[in-house]
Design a protein around this motif. Structure first.
Motif, PDB file in Angstrom:
ATOM      1  N   GLU A 205       0.825  -1.202   0.000  1.00  0.00           N
ATOM      2  CA  GLU A 205       0.000   0.000   0.000  1.00  0.00           C
ATOM      3  C   GLU A 205       0.863   1.259   0.000  1.00  0.00           C
ATOM      4  O   GLU A 205       0.570   2.234  -0.710  1.00  0.00           O
ATOM      5  CB  GLU A 205      -0.917  -0.012   1.214  1.00  0.00           C
ATOM      6  N   ALA A 206       1.936   1.237   0.781  1.00  0.00           N
ATOM      7  CA  ALA A 206       2.838   2.388   0.803  1.00  0.00           C
ATOM      8  C   ALA A 206       3.519   2.580  -0.556  1.00  0.00           C
ATOM      9  O   ALA A 206       3.680   3.713  -1.035  1.00  0.00           O
ATOM     10  CB  ALA A 206       3.888   2.208   1.899  1.00  0.00           C
ATOM     11  N   ALA A 207       3.923   1.467  -1.181  1.00  0.00           N
ATOM     12  CA  ALA A 207       4.548   1.555  -2.501  1.00  0.00           C
ATOM     13  C   ALA A 207       3.571   2.100  -3.534  1.00  0.00           C
ATOM     14  O   ALA A 207       3.946   2.897  -4.414  1.00  0.00           O
ATOM     15  CB  ALA A 207       5.054   0.177  -2.921  1.00  0.00           C
ATOM     16  N   HIS A 208       2.302   1.676  -3.435  1.00  0.00           N
ATOM     17  CA  HIS A 208       1.284   2.170  -4.369  1.00  0.00           C
ATOM     18  C   HIS A 208       1.066   3.666  -4.194  1.00  0.00           C
ATOM     19  O   HIS A 208       0.923   4.411  -5.180  1.00  0.00           O
ATOM     20  CB  HIS A 208      -0.028   1.413  -4.147  1.00  0.00           C
ATOM     21  N   VAL A 209       1.039   4.138  -2.946  1.00  0.00           N
ATOM     22  CA  VAL A 209       0.879   5.572  -2.679  1.00  0.00           C
ATOM     23  C   VAL A 209       2.049   6.360  -3.251  1.00  0.00           C
ATOM     24  O   VAL A 209       1.883   7.489  -3.771  1.00  0.00           O
ATOM     25  CB  VAL A 209       0.736   5.815  -1.161  1.00  0.00           C
ATOM     26  N   ASP A 210       3.245   5.780  -3.197  1.00  0.00           N
ATOM     27  CA  ASP A 210       4.438   6.454  -3.730  1.00  0.00           C
ATOM     28  C   ASP A 210       4.520   6.399  -5.242  1.00  0.00           C
ATOM     29  O   ASP A 210       5.478   6.918  -5.826  1.00  0.00           O
ATOM     30  CB  ASP A 210       5.697   5.826  -3.132  1.00  0.00           C
ATOM     31  N   GLY A 211       3.564   5.738  -5.883  1.00  0.00           N
ATOM     32  CA  GLY A 211       3.536   5.695  -7.345  1.00  0.00           C
ATOM     33  C   GLY A 211       4.254   4.511  -7.964  1.00  0.00           C
ATOM     34  O   GLY A 211       4.516   4.511  -9.180  1.00  0.00           O
ATOM     35  N   SER A 212       4.593   3.504  -7.168  1.00  0.00           N
ATOM     36  CA  SER A 212       5.280   2.328  -7.707  1.00  0.00           C
ATOM     37  C   SER A 212       4.296   1.464  -8.490  1.00  0.00           C
ATOM     38  O   SER A 212       3.137   1.301  -8.091  1.00  0.00           O
ATOM     39  CB  SER A 212       5.900   1.510  -6.573  1.00  0.00           C
ATOM     40  N   SER A 213       4.768   0.897  -9.586  1.00  0.00           N
ATOM     41  CA  SER A 213       3.956  -0.031 -10.359  1.00  0.00           C
ATOM     42  C   SER A 213       3.975  -1.406  -9.701  1.00  0.00           C
ATOM     43  O   SER A 213       4.751  -1.657  -8.759  1.00  0.00           O
ATOM     44  CB  SER A 213       4.491  -0.133 -11.786  1.00  0.00           C
ATOM     45  N   LYS A 214       3.135  -2.314 -10.201  1.00  0.00           N
ATOM     46  CA  LYS A 214       3.123  -3.678  -9.661  1.00  0.00           C
ATOM     47  C   LYS A 214       4.457  -4.377  -9.894  1.00  0.00           C
ATOM     48  O   LYS A 214       4.921  -5.144  -9.045  1.00  0.00           O
ATOM     49  CB  LYS A 214       1.984  -4.475 -10.298  1.00  0.00           C
ATOM     50  N   LEU A 215       5.071  -4.082 -11.038  1.00  0.00           N
ATOM     51  CA  LEU A 215       6.385  -4.677 -11.314  1.00  0.00           C
ATOM     52  C   LEU A 215       7.432  -4.154 -10.342  1.00  0.00           C
ATOM     53  O   LEU A 215       8.273  -4.928  -9.844  1.00  0.00           O
ATOM     54  CB  LEU A 215       6.798  -4.369 -12.755  1.00  0.00           C
ATOM     55  N   ASP A 216       7.401  -2.866 -10.042  1.00  0.00           N
ATOM     56  CA  ASP A 216       8.347  -2.301  -9.069  1.00  0.00           C
ATOM     57  C   ASP A 216       8.135  -2.911  -7.685  1.00  0.00           C
ATOM     58  O   ASP A 216       9.109  -3.232  -6.974  1.00  0.00           O
ATOM     59  CB  ASP A 216       8.172  -0.784  -8.984  1.00  0.00           C
TER      60      ASP A 216
END
Length: 309
Positions: A205-216
């Motif tokens: 969830e934190a990665a998604h908020v930071d704009g990371s893609s699913k691959l990232d």
């Protein structure tokens, strides 16, 4: 008696070793003794017996004749041995890489919510529950040139008139490897899936908020968390593959020629078909040293990698 134990504790042992002299420890070792004796009988004794016989010429009947290191010198200068060693390494490590990739792919799929996931998981786990003999016999039928479904599919699709899957030196090792991969990829799948379930969802969830893609997220969260699990699994499966006998022996017996011959099958042939127990023991010792060296180097490199991070 208790006074004597107490005096030993005070005079000789650091405090952290006191439990070894406790009553509970005594009874624990007493209950373990039968298991330790059986383990020594079926594992430790054969190991040292094999090392001992590797220095003798022995056919299993007559008295052993001392030959020293002659068997080892013969093995190391023997072209056929290195061909079989190459087959063994290809069989073990190529299969493990394919298993890991397939297992990871299915684990990613099963980690998602979808209708029928429990049924899919059960079906994918079935190969792991089937005995090796049954797998070998059924895959021999699949590979049958005239009646096998694989060649039937190739003919139906107009691709080929059929391939001699296990009857050709070109395809035999690869064909047996496919059966080995099919049987064992659920081990990787299930363990990777368990590892994924243990990753905190907050990180994604934190990665998604930071704009990371699913691959990232997969590269920087999932894979690092799965690394310790993958290290243990690949080490175990590599050693199991190096030491496996049943599937290759039932499907091809190492043939045609030596195209699918691996060290466990060759040791069996030398020992029980040709009666060369001493030479077979020497090959087994060399195989043991290869496995120990691989395991120690693997773990050392892993510790250095982790320690350097």
């Amino acid at each position: 008696m208790s006074t004597r134990i107490q005096s030993i504790r005070n005079a000789e042992l650091p405090r952290e070793y006191y439990h070894w002299l406790s009553k509970e420890s005594f009874w624990g070792w007493l209950f373990l003794l039968p298991s330790l004796l059986v383990l020594g009988l079926v594992s430790v004794y054969p190991l040292f017996r094999g090392i001992y016989l590797s220095f003798f010429e022995y056919d299993g009947i007559a008295d052993p004749q001392w030959v020293g290191l002659d068997h080892y010198a013969y093995i190391l200068g023997w072209t056929e041995f290195w061909i079989i060693m190459r087959n063994t390494l290809v069989w073990a490590f190529a299969a493990v890489v394919i298993m890991a990739l397939i297992g990871l792919g299915f684990a990613i799929l099963l980690n998602r919510e979808f209708t029928g996931r429990s049924v899919a998981t059960t079906l994918l786990l079935l190969p792991w529950a089937i005995p090796f003999i049954s797998i070998a016999l059924n895959w021999r039928l699949l590979y049958n040139f005239e009646l096998g479904p694989l060649n039937g599919f190739l003919r139906l699709a107009g691709i080929s008139e059929g391939l001699p899957w296990i009857a050709s030196s070109r395809y035999a090792l690869f064909s047996v490897m496919l059966a080995w991969v099919w049987r064992n990829f659920p081990f990787f799948m299930l363990t990777f899936l368990a590892g994924m379930k243990g990753i905190p969802n907050d990180l994604y969830e934190a990665a998604h908020v930071d704009g990371s893609s699913k691959l990232d997220s997969f590269r920087h969260i999932t894979l690092p968390f799965l690394q310790p699990v993958a290290i243990v699994m690949t080490l175990l499966m590599s050693l199991w593959s190096l030491n496996h006998f049943t599937l290759i022996y039932v499907m091809t017996s190492g043939g045609p020629g030596n195209s699918s011959m691996v060290l466990p099958v060759y040791i069996y042939r030398r020992a029980f078909h040709l009666g060369e127990m001493g030479l077979a023991s020497a090959i087994a010792v060399v195989m043991l040293m290869v496995m120990l060296t691989y395991g120690l180097i693997y773990l050392r490199l892993y510790r250095e990698e982790v320690g350097g991070k």
